[in-house]
Design a protein around this motif. Structure first.
Motif, PDB file in Angstrom:
ATOM      1  N   LEU A   1       0.826  -1.203   0.000  1.00 34.98           N
ATOM      2  CA  LEU A   1       0.000   0.000   0.000  1.00 34.98           C
ATOM      3  C   LEU A   1       0.860   1.252   0.000  1.00 34.98           C
ATOM      4  N   ALA A   2       0.556   2.162  -0.923  1.00 38.56           N
ATOM      5  CA  ALA A   2       1.199   3.476  -0.971  1.00 38.56           C
ATOM      6  C   ALA A   2       0.137   4.537  -0.727  1.00 38.56           C
ATOM      7  N   VAL A   3       0.420   5.457   0.199  1.00 34.99           N
ATOM      8  CA  VAL A   3      -0.567   6.460   0.611  1.00 34.99           C
ATOM      9  C   VAL A   3       0.010   7.857   0.434  1.00 34.99           C
ATOM     10  N   GLN A   4      -0.719   8.691  -0.264  1.00 34.74           N
ATOM     11  CA  GLN A   4      -0.401  10.110  -0.363  1.00 34.74           C
ATOM     12  C   GLN A   4      -1.431  10.894   0.434  1.00 34.74           C
ATOM     13  N   VAL A   5      -1.026  12.053   0.925  1.00 37.02           N
ATOM     14  CA  VAL A   5      -1.925  12.929   1.672  1.00 37.02           C
ATOM     15  C   VAL A   5      -1.925  14.294   1.009  1.00 37.02           C
ATOM     16  N   ALA A   6      -3.110  14.785   0.678  1.00 42.14           N
ATOM     17  CA  ALA A   6      -3.251  16.114   0.071  1.00 42.14           C
ATOM     18  C   ALA A   6      -4.528  16.738   0.605  1.00 42.14           C
ATOM     19  N   TYR A   7      -4.441  17.959   1.091  1.00 33.92           N
ATOM     20  CA  TYR A   7      -5.646  18.576   1.661  1.00 33.92           C
ATOM     21  C   TYR A   7      -6.764  18.595   0.627  1.00 33.92           C
ATOM     22  N   SER A   8      -6.407  18.889  -0.607  1.00 38.55           N
ATOM     23  CA  SER A   8      -7.359  18.759  -1.719  1.00 38.55           C
ATOM     24  C   SER A   8      -6.573  18.440  -2.980  1.00 38.55           C
ATOM     25  N   LEU A   9      -7.202  17.723  -3.890  1.00 32.91           N
ATOM     26  CA  LEU A   9      -6.553  17.418  -5.168  1.00 32.91           C
ATOM     27  C   LEU A   9      -6.960  18.480  -6.184  1.00 32.91           C
ATOM     28  N   ASP A  10      -6.399  19.668  -6.012  1.00 29.83           N
ATOM     29  CA  ASP A  10      -6.692  20.751  -6.945  1.00 29.83           C
ATOM     30  C   ASP A  10      -5.611  20.804  -8.011  1.00 29.83           C
ATOM     31  N   GLU A  11      -5.672  21.795  -8.854  1.00 32.26           N
ATOM     32  CA  GLU A  11      -4.736  21.889  -9.977  1.00 32.26           C
ATOM     33  C   GLU A  11      -3.295  22.070  -9.515  1.00 32.26           C
ATOM     34  N   ASN A  12      -3.111  22.570  -8.296  1.00 33.06           N
ATOM     35  CA  ASN A  12      -1.757  22.766  -7.779  1.00 33.06           C
ATOM     36  C   ASN A  12      -1.143  21.488  -7.228  1.00 33.06           C
ATOM     37  N   SER A  13      -1.968  20.580  -6.726  1.00 33.06           N
ATOM     38  CA  SER A  13      -1.439  19.384  -6.059  1.00 33.06           C
ATOM     39  C   SER A  13      -1.623  18.103  -6.870  1.00 33.06           C
ATOM     40  N   TYR A  14      -2.563  18.107  -7.805  1.00 35.78           N
ATOM     41  CA  TYR A  14      -2.903  16.870  -8.508  1.00 35.78           C
ATOM     42  C   TYR A  14      -1.682  16.250  -9.184  1.00 35.78           C
ATOM     43  N   ASP A  15      -1.001  17.021 -10.021  1.00 35.43           N
ATOM     44  CA  ASP A  15       0.126  16.469 -10.769  1.00 35.43           C
ATOM     45  C   ASP A  15       1.216  15.941  -9.840  1.00 35.43           C
TER      46      ASP A  15
END
Length: 423
Positions: free
Chosen positions: A358-372
């Motif tokens: 399992l690989a886990v990423q954490v992002a407050y939101s997947l917006d255009e700044n964080s998605y890529d």
């Protein structure tokens, strides 16, 4: 020590146990085993012993068979390891039946482990709590000779907090608009205030959390380890909080403390951070793919509860979110998870759990700044991963499924992640 004092302590604790409000927690006791419960202060270790004592009463045991002693009771300030036999004698003044022993914060008494081993050798039933990780060390395991089962107790999980607040959180509740709203609201509160059990009774939680933090810092770290530089310890914890989400070298931590004008070395930073880990205030993760020397010198630190971390951070929801995810993974997998960072391959995975693929990423939101950034790292990771991998992104509230480059990535909101029993 006078038996009258010990008996009064035992009797007073019986009343506390009788009146305590108790909820079931996600821990299981083997019926005939002896236990050592460890964890940060006010995480609920004592309440778990209260429940075990009341379960014994429900099974037919008499209250006179319950010998509960809290070694932080001010009446026992002069207690030493020479007085342990007085507890046995005092307990048997109440009854000639089998005694069930409960010892709270026993690490305050030097040499306690010899007494604990002797009781186990005599086939007594014993339950112990403590607030220091050294009680789980290999050295301590050797001294106790496998006679006790060790269990780390963390503050309330999100599900336990919901139970405490009587908020339904089964599948039907998630489909009900009003109840789902309650769960989401509780998740936001949990994100910012954590799960220290008694904090849930406070409208303004920060003052209570601060008082617990001060007790851990000054009592379990500064006083117990006789630190000569408490200001440096305070600053080190503040600087550590500011590094959550990022690996950090001890040299850098030492430099951050020294920049305030205090004398502080890299070696001191290593030792002081170890004391904070021993007190269960923080824990570290290492880089799964780093060389041994780098693993030890550049960890990522997380706080055992978001309430403690929130004391240092203002408007840093991303760090609080990642810390909450780290705490949940610690509950599920112990210390068998890592971060995964390869500069040569351009991979930066927040959490990697090998035994679960399992690989886990954490992002407050997947917006255009964080998605890529977040998705690209998972894609690069998948290119060299072996076996059937699972990919997960935990966000504050986004939820969807992403199919890309031959892999499936599940995006789930924090509240659902925190309620999951497995991933």
């Amino acid at each position: 020590m006078r038996h009258e004092i010990i008996k009064r302590v035992i009797l007073d604790l019986r009343q506390v146990i009788k009146n305590a409000e108790i909820i079931d927690r996600d821990y299981h006791f083997e019926e005939r085993a002896n236990y050592i419960l460890v964890g940060v202060r006010r995480s609920g270790k004592s309440i778990m012993l209260y429940k075990k004592a009341r379960d014994l009463i429900s099974s037919g045991v008499d209250w006179n068979q319950i010998c509960y002693v809290n070694f932080e009771d001010d009446r026992l300030m002069e207690f030493t390891n020479r007085d342990f036999d007085d507890i046995i004698e005092s307990a048997h003044e109440f009854t000639d039946k089998k005694i069930y022993y409960f010892f709270d914060e026993i690490q305050n008494i030097d040499g306690w482990e010899r007494f604990a081993r002797r009781l186990a050798d005599h086939k007594e039933q014993v339950y112990i709590t403590g607030s220091n990780a050294k009680m789980l060390s290999s050295e301590m395991e050797e001294r106790l000779g496998g006679r006790y089962i060790s269990m780390m107790i963390m503050p309330f999980s999100f599900s336990e907090a919901l139970d405490y607040k009587h908020i339904p959180h089964d599948a039907d509740a998630l489909l009900t608009t009003s109840q789902a709203g309650q769960i989401r609201g509780a998740a936001d509160e949990y994100l910012h205030s954590g799960g220290l059990p008694e904090s849930l009774d406070y409208k303004i939680k920060r003052d209570y959390i601060q008082s617990v933090y001060d007790k851990v810092l000054l009592g379990d770290i500064v006083s117990r380890n006789r630190l000569k530089n408490p200001d440096a310890m305070r600053l080190l914890m503040k600087k550590t909080a500011e590094t959550v989400m990022h690996e950090v070298s001890f040299n850098k931590l030492a430099g951050a403390v020294k920049s305030t004008g205090l004398r502080f070395s890299t070696d001191a930073a290593i030792v002081y951070a170890g004391y904070a880990e021993d007190a269960y205030l923080i824990f570290r993760l290492t880089n799964y793919v780093a060389k041994f020397s780098e693993k030890e010198s550049t960890p990522r630190f997380y706080f055992i509860d978001n309430g403690f971390l929130s004391l240092f951070l203002i408007d840093k929801n991303s760090a609080l979110l990642e810390n909450a995810v780290a705490d949940r993974l610690l509950r599920l997998y112990g210390k068998k998870f890592y971060y995964f960072k390869s500069r040569t391959k351009g991979i930066d995975i927040d959490f990697y759990i090998p035994e679960e693929n399992l690989a886990v990423q954490v992002a407050y939101s997947l917006d255009e700044n964080s998605y890529d950034r977040e998705i690209e790292s998972l894609i690069k990771f998948s290119e060299s991963a072996e076996g059937d991998m699972k990919y997960l992104v935990v966000t504050y509230e986004d939820e969807r499924k992403i199919e890309t480059n031959g892999i499936t990535i599940d995006v789930i909101p924090l509240y659902k992640f925190l309620m999951s029993r497995s991933l």
